[in-house]
Design a protein around this motif. Structure first.
Motif, PDB file in Angstrom:
ATOM      1  N   VAL A 175       0.872  -1.176   0.000  1.00  0.00           N
ATOM      2  CA  VAL A 175       0.000   0.000   0.000  1.00  0.00           C
ATOM      3  C   VAL A 175       0.908   1.225   0.000  1.00  0.00           C
ATOM      4  N   ASP A 176       0.353   2.373  -0.416  1.00  0.00           N
ATOM      5  CA  ASP A 176       1.265   3.499  -0.596  1.00  0.00           C
ATOM      6  C   ASP A 176       1.262   4.460   0.586  1.00  0.00           C
ATOM      7  N   GLY A 177       0.844   3.977   1.743  1.00  0.00           N
ATOM      8  CA  GLY A 177       0.907   4.825   2.918  1.00  0.00           C
ATOM      9  C   GLY A 177      -0.193   4.466   3.898  1.00  0.00           C
ATOM     10  N   VAL A 178      -0.350   5.320   4.893  1.00  0.00           N
ATOM     11  CA  VAL A 178      -1.381   5.127   5.917  1.00  0.00           C
ATOM     12  C   VAL A 178      -2.582   5.987   5.515  1.00  0.00           C
ATOM     13  N   TYR A 179      -3.754   5.408   5.589  1.00  0.00           N
ATOM     14  CA  TYR A 179      -4.973   6.102   5.190  1.00  0.00           C
ATOM     15  C   TYR A 179      -5.839   6.423   6.415  1.00  0.00           C
ATOM     16  N   THR A 180      -6.740   7.381   6.225  1.00  0.00           N
ATOM     17  CA  THR A 180      -7.648   7.751   7.315  1.00  0.00           C
ATOM     18  C   THR A 180      -8.557   6.592   7.711  1.00  0.00           C
ATOM     19  N   THR A 181      -8.829   5.716   6.764  1.00  0.00           N
ATOM     20  CA  THR A 181      -9.457   4.436   7.079  1.00  0.00           C
ATOM     21  C   THR A 181      -9.095   3.495   5.939  1.00  0.00           C
ATOM     22  N   ASP A 182      -9.429   2.227   6.049  1.00  0.00           N
ATOM     23  CA  ASP A 182      -9.054   1.275   5.009  1.00  0.00           C
ATOM     24  C   ASP A 182      -9.714   1.657   3.678  1.00  0.00           C
ATOM     25  N   PRO A 183      -8.930   2.026   2.663  1.00  0.00           N
ATOM     26  CA  PRO A 183      -9.527   2.485   1.401  1.00  0.00           C
ATOM     27  C   PRO A 183     -10.320   1.390   0.689  1.00  0.00           C
ATOM     28  N   ARG A 184     -10.096   0.140   1.053  1.00  0.00           N
ATOM     29  CA  ARG A 184     -10.917  -0.907   0.447  1.00  0.00           C
ATOM     30  C   ARG A 184     -12.325  -0.875   1.038  1.00  0.00           C
ATOM     31  N   ALA A 185     -12.435  -0.417   2.268  1.00  0.00           N
ATOM     32  CA  ALA A 185     -13.756  -0.328   2.890  1.00  0.00           C
ATOM     33  C   ALA A 185     -14.446   0.972   2.503  1.00  0.00           C
ATOM     34  N   VAL A 194       1.482  12.604   7.326  1.00  0.00           N
ATOM     35  CA  VAL A 194       2.099  12.441   8.643  1.00  0.00           C
ATOM     36  C   VAL A 194       1.058  11.883   9.600  1.00  0.00           C
ATOM     37  N   ILE A 195       1.481  10.965  10.465  1.00  0.00           N
ATOM     38  CA  ILE A 195       0.606  10.518  11.556  1.00  0.00           C
ATOM     39  C   ILE A 195       1.484  10.272  12.779  1.00  0.00           C
ATOM     40  N   SER A 196       0.918  10.497  13.965  1.00  0.00           N
ATOM     41  CA  SER A 196       1.750  10.364  15.169  1.00  0.00           C
ATOM     42  C   SER A 196       1.821   8.910  15.638  1.00  0.00           C
ATOM     43  N   TYR A 197       2.876   8.607  16.382  1.00  0.00           N
ATOM     44  CA  TYR A 197       3.031   7.258  16.943  1.00  0.00           C
ATOM     45  C   TYR A 197       1.788   6.839  17.715  1.00  0.00           C
ATOM     46  N   ASP A 198       1.303   7.744  18.577  1.00  0.00           N
ATOM     47  CA  ASP A 198       0.186   7.376  19.446  1.00  0.00           C
ATOM     48  C   ASP A 198      -1.062   7.029  18.640  1.00  0.00           C
ATOM     49  N   GLU A 199      -1.318   7.832  17.619  1.00  0.00           N
ATOM     50  CA  GLU A 199      -2.485   7.550  16.791  1.00  0.00           C
ATOM     51  C   GLU A 199      -2.295   6.229  16.040  1.00  0.00           C
ATOM     52  N   MET A 200      -1.105   6.028  15.503  1.00  0.00           N
ATOM     53  CA  MET A 200      -0.838   4.812  14.734  1.00  0.00           C
ATOM     54  C   MET A 200      -0.936   3.571  15.616  1.00  0.00           C
ATOM     55  N   LEU A 201      -0.444   3.678  16.842  1.00  0.00           N
ATOM     56  CA  LEU A 201      -0.528   2.555  17.779  1.00  0.00           C
ATOM     57  C   LEU A 201      -1.973   2.180  18.036  1.00  0.00           C
ATOM     58  N   GLU A 202      -2.771   3.208  18.271  1.00  0.00           N
ATOM     59  CA  GLU A 202      -4.181   2.979  18.553  1.00  0.00           C
ATOM     60  C   GLU A 202      -4.851   2.365  17.324  1.00  0.00           C
ATOM     61  N   LEU A 203      -4.568   2.917  16.144  1.00  0.00           N
ATOM     62  CA  LEU A 203      -5.186   2.397  14.922  1.00  0.00           C
ATOM     63  C   LEU A 203      -4.734   0.972  14.661  1.00  0.00           C
ATOM     64  N   ALA A 204      -3.436   0.698  14.888  1.00  0.00           N
ATOM     65  CA  ALA A 204      -2.932  -0.654  14.635  1.00  0.00           C
ATOM     66  C   ALA A 204      -3.589  -1.639  15.588  1.00  0.00           C
ATOM     67  N   SER A 205      -3.783  -1.236  16.839  1.00  0.00           N
ATOM     68  CA  SER A 205      -4.384  -2.200  17.756  1.00  0.00           C
ATOM     69  C   SER A 205      -5.876  -2.351  17.496  1.00  0.00           C
ATOM     70  N   LEU A 206      -6.463  -1.438  16.746  1.00  0.00           N
ATOM     71  CA  LEU A 206      -7.862  -1.589  16.335  1.00  0.00           C
ATOM     72  C   LEU A 206      -7.958  -2.336  15.004  1.00  0.00           C
ATOM     73  N   GLY A 207      -6.814  -2.816  14.516  1.00  0.00           N
ATOM     74  CA  GLY A 207      -6.863  -3.676  13.345  1.00  0.00           C
ATOM     75  C   GLY A 207      -6.482  -3.014  12.031  1.00  0.00           C
ATOM     76  N   ALA A 208      -6.039  -1.760  12.045  1.00  0.00           N
ATOM     77  CA  ALA A 208      -5.547  -1.167  10.806  1.00  0.00           C
ATOM     78  C   ALA A 208      -4.266  -1.915  10.442  1.00  0.00           C
ATOM     79  N   GLY A 209      -4.305  -2.667   9.350  1.00  0.00           N
ATOM     80  CA  GLY A 209      -3.281  -3.680   9.108  1.00  0.00           C
ATOM     81  C   GLY A 209      -1.923  -3.194   8.638  1.00  0.00           C
ATOM     82  N   VAL A 210      -1.728  -1.887   8.489  1.00  0.00           N
ATOM     83  CA  VAL A 210      -0.513  -1.440   7.824  1.00  0.00           C
ATOM     84  C   VAL A 210       0.760  -1.864   8.553  1.00  0.00           C
ATOM     85  N   MET A 211       0.796  -1.704   9.871  1.00  0.00           N
ATOM     86  CA  MET A 211       2.034  -1.973  10.610  1.00  0.00           C
ATOM     87  C   MET A 211       1.780  -2.885  11.803  1.00  0.00           C
ATOM     88  N   HIS A 212       2.768  -3.700  12.124  1.00  0.00           N
ATOM     89  CA  HIS A 212       2.770  -4.509  13.336  1.00  0.00           C
ATOM     90  C   HIS A 212       2.812  -3.539  14.516  1.00  0.00           C
TER      91      HIS A 212
END
Ligand code: ASP
Ligand code: MG
Length: 595
Positions: A175-185, A194-212
């Motif tokens: 994928v070409d970056g982090v999106y505001t929500t899953d573009p397939r949905a 740009v996105i902050s660590y804290d936001e990305m952590l929260e999004l990743a733990s809610l299942g945004a699949g971009v990063m471990h």
């Protein structure tokens, strides 16, 4: 010499052509004058294929042998990438996790990194080699091969970037970056710069699949900038850094977790230790639950509800039924047809009315909210699964996520401002060299002189939450925590909220009006409550924090009245008169992690 870590995911090394493309990217970075470490995942779907093979010979393969097996996937790709670089005329050496000295604990299939000995990598780099590092794997003290959990190559890459002091960690993916929500949905999703660590952590733990998500914990602890970008295009991608994209927008991303279930334990004796009993059984099975709501008890009993991925429902029910019997709860019910819609944003911590705006938008779209939880940078609502898509589209639209905020900053601007400030983020520095992925707590705090209002017997229909928060917002009351849960007896719901103590009289007035207007059963104000907060990094992946907190409070004889959890904080609302004692108990319980 500046150093760059580049990570190529499975799709980016899926065939010979792609491997050559990755090799060229690494060589280009070296020619630009950087030391280069390349971390690779197994080719394409190789890890899945290996896991299938294992199941073909053994339904429950020993975890040690699974790690021995799946680690070979990365071994294939590192060798091939090194060969491809050699064929293009540059020098490269492939290394396994063990050869790089990535030492982990012995929790096979989900090991955590303890230490990395950089000596060997540095030696090869100094000799002008591109180092090709196998992602996802390490070795334990006894030289057994371990793996870090699915998607773990991201964590290898960021960990190497951290300990080697790399200037950036580039994640090349499909994928070409982090999106505001899953573009397939949702096609209107926007790629953020740009996105902050804290936001990305929260999004990743809610299942945004971009990063471990563990890779983001590492990045945050060490301040490693992560650059997520496509292997297949030159689009600039997304920078994950300490700062948010915008200072003013309350929400940066939205997620939909479609396959959730709600579990409710009814009639839990409302005495210290009961939540602990329920949640420790679940944590012992390594299940991470979300949206914990405890309805303030009637007749000395409470109902505790939470959400859990449907894939974990049967194991959860097993644990919960056992616990319910032990503590003398009345019964356990569940609903499998729900979905969780969440919004995440650093900005909401400093603004009022964000939750209210979300409830109003959902009400206008005729979506009924079954459960609500809020935390400092996240609001989640549980809705019927067939309303999930509408709910996601609605919240994405109401927070304007499809358009770039007017004060959005680029990474260049943020970097320039950092050098002006000259006080560049000093992140957590307490880490021991041999405990890189250990739980990192940043503080324990108490906010007292708070009050709690509970509205009971609220009709379960769209719009009620929005109307209630309209009334409270119009009275100018600043609300902190909000939970809404199912009321056992009559299919109605309960809503609880906390706010500063001196607002209680006004809140009670509003409640009396609401009772009349909406036919609520009753309401109840609690004058003196306090919020106890444990803060840290990646608290949901370290399930021990929630249980440790319940245990410490239960042992001190303190009843927990409300709970909320996020990656950043676990909060418990307790009786104000016991809060000081609770604080001391928590400080003692977490002394080790706070050191
Ligand atoms: N190959 C491993 C997996 O498929 C690790 C990774 O891709 O990051 O989970
Ligand atoms: Mg991956």
């Amino acid at each position: 010499m500046s150093l760059i870590v580049q990570k190529f995911g499975g799709t980016s090394v899926a065939d010979a052509e792609k491997i050559r493309a990755a090799a060229r990217k690494a060589i280009r970075a070296q020619q630009q004058g950087h030391g280069v470490v390349v971390v690779v995942s197994a080719m394409g779907k190789n890890t899945d294929r290996l896991l299938e093979l294992a199941r073909d010979v053994n339904e429950k393969p020993p975890a040690r042998e699974l790690d021995m097996l799946v680690s070979t996937g990365e071994q294939v790709s590192v060798a091939l990438v090194a060969m491809a670089i050699d064929a293009l005329g540059s020098k490269a050496v492939s290394l396994t996790g063990g050869q790089m000295g990535i030492r982990t604990d012995s929790t096979y299939t989900k090991a955590r990194i303890q230490s990395i000995n950089t000596e060997r990598i540095e030696r090869w780099l100094n000799e002008g080699y591109i180092v090709i590092a196998a992602g996802f794997q390490g070795i334990d003290e006894d030289l057994n091969i371990t793996t870090l959990g699915r998607g773990g190559s991201d964590t290898t890459a960021v960990a190497l970037a951290a300990v080697l002091g790399a200037s950036a960690c580039e994640i090349y993916t499909d994928v070409d970056g982090v999106y505001t929500t899953d573009p397939r949905a949702l096609p209107e999703a926007r790629r953020v710069e740009v996105i902050s660590y804290d936001e990305m952590l929260e999004l990743a733990s809610l299942g945004a699949g971009v990063m471990h998500s563990r890779s983001i914990e590492f990045a945050k602890k060490f301040g490693v900038p992560i650059h997520v970008r496509s292997s297949f295009s030159d689009i600039e991608g997304t920078m994950i850094v300490a700062e948010p994209e915008s200072e003013t927008s309350p929400v940066s991303g939205a997620t939909l977790t479609r396959d959730e279930a709600r579990v409710t334990v009814h009639g839990v004796p409302d005495v210290p230790g009961t939540s602990l009993e329920i949640f420790s059984g679940i944590a012992a099975r390594k299940i991470s639950i979300d949206m914990i709501v405890q309805n303030v008890g009637r007749h000395g009993r409470a109902d505790i509800s939470f959400s859990v991925p449907t894939s974990e429902l049967s194991a959860t029910l097993e644990a919960v039924r056992e616990a319910a019997e032990r503590i003398g709860a009345e019964r356990v019910t569940y609903d499998q047809d729900v979905a969780k819609v969440s919004v995440v944003g650093l900005g909401m911590a400093k603004q009022t009315g964000v939750a209210h705006q979300m409830f109003r938008a959902l009400a206008d779209a005729d979506v009924n909210i079954q459960m609500i939880t809020t935390s400092e940078i996240k609001i989640s609502a549980l809705v019927a699964r067939d309303a999930a898509q509408t709910a996601l589209r609605t919240v994405h639209r109401v927070f304007n996520l499809e358009s770039t905020p007017s004060d959005a900053k680029s990474w260049e601007q943020i970097r320039a401002e950092r050098s002006e400030r000259a006080d560049v983020e000093t992140l957590v520095t307490r880490l021991r060299e041999d405990a890189l992925e250990e739980l990192t707590l940043t503080g324990i705090a108490m906010v007292d002189h708070q009050a709690l209002l509970t509205l009971r017997g609220v009709p379960d229909q769209p719009g009620i939450a929005a109307d209630i928060f309209d009334a409270i917002g119009n009275a100018g009351i600043f609300v902190d925590m909000i939970v809404q849960g199912i009321d056992a007896e009559n299919g109605r719901t309960s809503i609880s909220l906390t706010f500063p103590q001196d607002e209680l009289p006004r809140c009670l007035e509003v409640a009396a009006q609401l009772k009349q207007q909406y036919g609520l059963e009753d309401f109840h104000g609690t004058e003196e409550i306090a919020k106890l907060t444990v803060s840290g990094i990646g608290l949901r992946s370290h399930t021990s924090v929630g249980t440790g907190m319940f245990r410490a409070l239960a042992e001190a004889g303190i009843n927990v009245q409300m709970i909320n959890t996020s990656e950043l904080q676990v909060n418990a609302v307790v009786d104000g008169k016991q809060a000081q004692k609770g604080l001391v108990a928590l400080e003692a319980a977490f002394a080790e992690a706070l050191r």
